[in-house]
Design a protein around this motif. Sequence first.
Motif, PDB file in Angstrom:
ATOM      1  N   ARG A  32      37.194  40.055  59.855  1.00  0.00           N
ATOM      2  CA  ARG A  32      37.296  41.499  59.640  1.00  0.00           C
ATOM      3  C   ARG A  32      36.614  41.908  58.333  1.00  0.00           C
ATOM      4  N   ILE A  33      36.795  41.088  57.285  1.00  0.00           N
ATOM      5  CA  ILE A  33      36.319  41.492  55.956  1.00  0.00           C
ATOM      6  C   ILE A  33      34.925  40.956  55.660  1.00  0.00           C
ATOM      7  N   HIS A  34      34.634  39.756  56.151  1.00  0.00           N
ATOM      8  CA  HIS A  34      33.343  39.105  55.861  1.00  0.00           C
ATOM      9  C   HIS A  34      32.560  38.826  57.143  1.00  0.00           C
ATOM     10  N   ASP A  99      36.488  32.270  47.649  1.00  0.00           N
ATOM     11  CA  ASP A  99      36.685  33.532  48.362  1.00  0.00           C
ATOM     12  C   ASP A  99      38.094  34.063  48.087  1.00  0.00           C
ATOM     13  N   VAL A 100      38.173  35.353  47.917  1.00  0.00           N
ATOM     14  CA  VAL A 100      39.460  36.052  47.924  1.00  0.00           C
ATOM     15  C   VAL A 100      39.258  37.256  48.826  1.00  0.00           C
ATOM     16  N   ALA A 101      40.095  37.405  49.812  1.00  0.00           N
ATOM     17  CA  ALA A 101      39.983  38.547  50.725  1.00  0.00           C
ATOM     18  C   ALA A 101      41.384  39.040  51.060  1.00  0.00           C
ATOM     19  N   VAL A 102      41.552  40.338  50.924  1.00  0.00           N
ATOM     20  CA  VAL A 102      42.870  40.949  51.101  1.00  0.00           C
ATOM     21  C   VAL A 102      42.695  42.198  51.973  1.00  0.00           C
ATOM     22  N   VAL A 106      47.178  46.100  51.581  1.00  0.00           N
ATOM     23  CA  VAL A 106      47.957  45.389  50.548  1.00  0.00           C
ATOM     24  C   VAL A 106      47.157  45.195  49.258  1.00  0.00           C
ATOM     25  N   ARG A 107      46.029  45.898  49.144  1.00  0.00           N
ATOM     26  CA  ARG A 107      45.254  45.778  47.903  1.00  0.00           C
ATOM     27  C   ARG A 107      45.962  46.503  46.762  1.00  0.00           C
ATOM     28  N   GLY A 108      45.649  46.056  45.572  1.00  0.00           N
ATOM     29  CA  GLY A 108      46.275  46.643  44.391  1.00  0.00           C
ATOM     30  C   GLY A 108      47.153  45.613  43.717  1.00  0.00           C
ATOM     31  N   ALA A 111      44.423  40.520  43.851  1.00  0.00           N
ATOM     32  CA  ALA A 111      43.399  39.663  43.240  1.00  0.00           C
ATOM     33  C   ALA A 111      43.835  39.251  41.831  1.00  0.00           C
ATOM     34  N   ARG A 112      44.401  40.195  41.099  1.00  0.00           N
ATOM     35  CA  ARG A 112      44.862  39.882  39.740  1.00  0.00           C
ATOM     36  C   ARG A 112      45.883  38.739  39.770  1.00  0.00           C
ATOM     37  N   ASP A 113      46.842  38.822  40.695  1.00  0.00           N
ATOM     38  CA  ASP A 113      47.877  37.788  40.760  1.00  0.00           C
ATOM     39  C   ASP A 113      47.296  36.441  41.195  1.00  0.00           C
ATOM     40  N   LEU A 132      32.747  32.172  40.133  1.00  0.00           N
ATOM     41  CA  LEU A 132      32.737  32.782  41.473  1.00  0.00           C
ATOM     42  C   LEU A 132      31.404  33.474  41.717  1.00  0.00           C
ATOM     43  N   VAL A 133      31.183  33.835  42.966  1.00  0.00           N
ATOM     44  CA  VAL A 133      30.043  34.680  43.323  1.00  0.00           C
ATOM     45  C   VAL A 133      30.615  36.034  43.719  1.00  0.00           C
ATOM     46  N   SER A 134      30.243  37.059  42.979  1.00  0.00           N
ATOM     47  CA  SER A 134      30.694  38.412  43.312  1.00  0.00           C
ATOM     48  C   SER A 134      29.807  38.980  44.412  1.00  0.00           C
ATOM     49  N   VAL A 135      30.456  39.543  45.446  1.00  0.00           N
ATOM     50  CA  VAL A 135      29.707  40.221  46.514  1.00  0.00           C
ATOM     51  C   VAL A 135      30.317  41.592  46.747  1.00  0.00           C
ATOM     52  N   TYR A 136      29.668  42.377  47.592  1.00  0.00           N
ATOM     53  CA  TYR A 136      30.185  43.699  47.981  1.00  0.00           C
ATOM     54  C   TYR A 136      30.471  44.593  46.763  1.00  0.00           C
ATOM     55  N   GLY A 137      29.664  44.481  45.727  1.00  0.00           N
ATOM     56  CA  GLY A 137      29.849  45.395  44.588  1.00  0.00           C
ATOM     57  C   GLY A 137      31.144  45.191  43.824  1.00  0.00           C
ATOM     58  N   LEU A 141      35.134  44.792  39.135  1.00  0.00           N
ATOM     59  CA  LEU A 141      36.511  44.279  39.269  1.00  0.00           C
ATOM     60  C   LEU A 141      36.635  42.921  38.576  1.00  0.00           C
ATOM     61  N   TRP A 142      35.657  42.032  38.825  1.00  0.00           N
ATOM     62  CA  TRP A 142      35.727  40.691  38.209  1.00  0.00           C
ATOM     63  C   TRP A 142      35.535  40.793  36.702  1.00  0.00           C
ATOM     64  N   GLU A 143      34.685  41.728  36.267  1.00  0.00           N
ATOM     65  CA  GLU A 143      34.524  41.908  34.811  1.00  0.00           C
ATOM     66  C   GLU A 143      35.856  42.340  34.197  1.00  0.00           C
ATOM     67  N   HIS A 144      36.554  43.205  34.916  1.00  0.00           N
ATOM     68  CA  HIS A 144      37.872  43.658  34.431  1.00  0.00           C
ATOM     69  C   HIS A 144      38.822  42.468  34.291  1.00  0.00           C
ATOM     70  N   LEU A 145      38.643  41.456  35.140  1.00  0.00           N
ATOM     71  CA  LEU A 145      39.506  40.265  35.090  1.00  0.00           C
ATOM     72  C   LEU A 145      38.930  39.172  34.183  1.00  0.00           C
ATOM     73  N   GLY A 146      37.908  39.516  33.401  1.00  0.00           N
ATOM     74  CA  GLY A 146      37.435  38.591  32.369  1.00  0.00           C
ATOM     75  C   GLY A 146      36.216  37.758  32.736  1.00  0.00           C
TER      76      GLY A 146
HETATM   77  C1  COA Z   1      38.240  42.050  46.049  1.00  0.00           C
HETATM   78  C2  COA Z   1      39.700  42.173  46.499  1.00  0.00           C
HETATM   79  C3  COA Z   1      40.256  40.814  46.855  1.00  0.00           C
HETATM   80  C4  COA Z   1      40.489  42.804  45.342  1.00  0.00           C
HETATM   81  O1  COA Z   1      41.860  42.870  45.673  1.00  0.00           O
HETATM   82  P1  COA Z   1      42.826  43.922  44.968  1.00  0.00           P
HETATM   83  O2  COA Z   1      44.223  43.556  45.243  1.00  0.00           O
HETATM   84  O3  COA Z   1      42.390  45.275  45.363  1.00  0.00           O
HETATM   85  O4  COA Z   1      42.461  43.691  43.432  1.00  0.00           O
HETATM   86  P2  COA Z   1      43.368  44.050  42.171  1.00  0.00           P
HETATM   87  O5  COA Z   1      44.045  45.370  42.371  1.00  0.00           O
HETATM   88  O6  COA Z   1      44.240  42.894  41.854  1.00  0.00           O
HETATM   89  O7  COA Z   1      42.248  44.210  41.071  1.00  0.00           O
HETATM   90  C5  COA Z   1      42.246  43.464  39.880  1.00  0.00           C
HETATM   91  C6  COA Z   1      42.031  44.398  38.709  1.00  0.00           C
HETATM   92  O8  COA Z   1      40.712  44.976  38.802  1.00  0.00           O
HETATM   93  C7  COA Z   1      40.812  46.394  38.700  1.00  0.00           C
HETATM   94  N1  COA Z   1      39.727  46.981  39.480  1.00  0.00           N
HETATM   95  C8  COA Z   1      39.652  47.155  40.813  1.00  0.00           C
HETATM   96  N2  COA Z   1      38.472  47.692  41.142  1.00  0.00           N
HETATM   97  C9  COA Z   1      37.801  47.873  39.974  1.00  0.00           C
HETATM   98  C10 COA Z   1      36.520  48.424  39.647  1.00  0.00           C
HETATM   99  N3  COA Z   1      35.703  48.889  40.588  1.00  0.00           N
HETATM  100  N4  COA Z   1      36.158  48.436  38.337  1.00  0.00           N
HETATM  101  C11 COA Z   1      36.971  47.947  37.366  1.00  0.00           C
HETATM  102  N5  COA Z   1      38.200  47.435  37.637  1.00  0.00           N
HETATM  103  C12 COA Z   1      38.598  47.394  38.917  1.00  0.00           C
HETATM  104  C13 COA Z   1      42.190  46.720  39.263  1.00  0.00           C
HETATM  105  O9  COA Z   1      42.633  47.964  38.785  1.00  0.00           O
HETATM  106  C14 COA Z   1      43.011  45.573  38.692  1.00  0.00           C
HETATM  107  O10 COA Z   1      43.280  45.841  37.327  1.00  0.00           O
HETATM  108  P3  COA Z   1      44.716  45.551  36.655  1.00  0.00           P
HETATM  109  O11 COA Z   1      44.936  44.071  36.828  1.00  0.00           O
HETATM  110  O12 COA Z   1      44.516  45.942  35.237  1.00  0.00           O
HETATM  111  O13 COA Z   1      45.702  46.371  37.409  1.00  0.00           O
HETATM  112  C15 COA Z   1      39.820  43.117  47.731  1.00  0.00           C
HETATM  113  O14 COA Z   1      39.311  44.389  47.382  1.00  0.00           O
HETATM  114  C16 COA Z   1      39.064  42.593  48.940  1.00  0.00           C
HETATM  115  O15 COA Z   1      39.590  41.802  49.705  1.00  0.00           O
HETATM  116  N6  COA Z   1      37.800  43.033  49.101  1.00  0.00           N
HETATM  117  C17 COA Z   1      36.965  42.580  50.228  1.00  0.00           C
HETATM  118  C18 COA Z   1      36.557  41.127  50.075  1.00  0.00           C
HETATM  119  C19 COA Z   1      35.838  40.853  48.774  1.00  0.00           C
HETATM  120  O16 COA Z   1      34.980  41.597  48.346  1.00  0.00           O
HETATM  121  N7  COA Z   1      36.219  39.755  48.157  1.00  0.00           N
HETATM  122  C20 COA Z   1      35.659  39.327  46.899  1.00  0.00           C
HETATM  123  C21 COA Z   1      34.529  38.424  47.136  1.00  0.00           C
HETATM  124  S1  COA Z   1      33.767  38.008  45.571  1.00  0.00           S
END
Ligand code: COA
Length: 177
Positions: A32-34, A99-102, A106-108, A111-113, A132-137, A141-146
Amino acid sequence: MSEADQRIDMSKPHWRPACTSDLPAISAIAARIHPDLAERPEVVAEKMRLYPDGCRVLVAGEDIAGYGLTHPWTQNRIPPLDGFLERLPDDADCLYVHDVAVLPHVRGGAARDYIAAVAELARASGITTLALVSVYGTRPLWEHLGFRPVTADADLRAKLAPYGDGATYMLRDLAAT
Ligand SMILES: CC(C)(COP(=O)(O)OP(=O)(O)OC[C@H]1O[C@@H](n2cnc3c(N)ncnc32)[C@H](O)[C@@H]1OP(=O)(O)O)[C@@H](O)C(=O)NCCC(=O)NCCS
């Protein structure tokens, strides 16, 4: 009930170790996601066998609503998509978040946890880098997580190509965060 279970509110979505009976749910979420980055269930199963600690599913009520797959690896190497690892490197210097896919509902915080759990695993085994390899823009989000993007040389660019335009190899230095 274990101490860990007592700390977790089981009514909320929570991560638990994945098992082979979760494979159909993982494949369904991946499809569904990938849809363009599909991997065979046996490729996922191999990661669960090689590094069970890094392979988790997100439980929401009665359902599996996400998964995360991570394993020890070597920095600046990217395992081929849908390919077997065969074995883990003896000199692993990172945990590679494959890979992380949610699912959207249930997002929000999911990924952080998951990344917090993976960082704890890394530290416990003396590894100080996540990759990791960031995909789908998802780069912001990953930068926010360090995580920080790595400038890709020709070799890395070639390995990133199957992940599509905009795929970025990123590292997080756990010693710095
Ligand atoms: C990527 C994915 C797993 C993220 O899951 P999620 O539960 O929505 O992520 P989180 O809410 O835990 O996000 C982590 C942090 O990033 C922040 N964040 C989310 N999107 C952001 C953005 N565009 N810019 C900056 N920060 C962002 C969140 O607010 C959260 O911050 P916090 O910890 O301070 O609250 C989910 O969106 C998904 O499954 N996407 C499709 C598959 C995918 O792209 N997987 C990644 C492959 S690299």
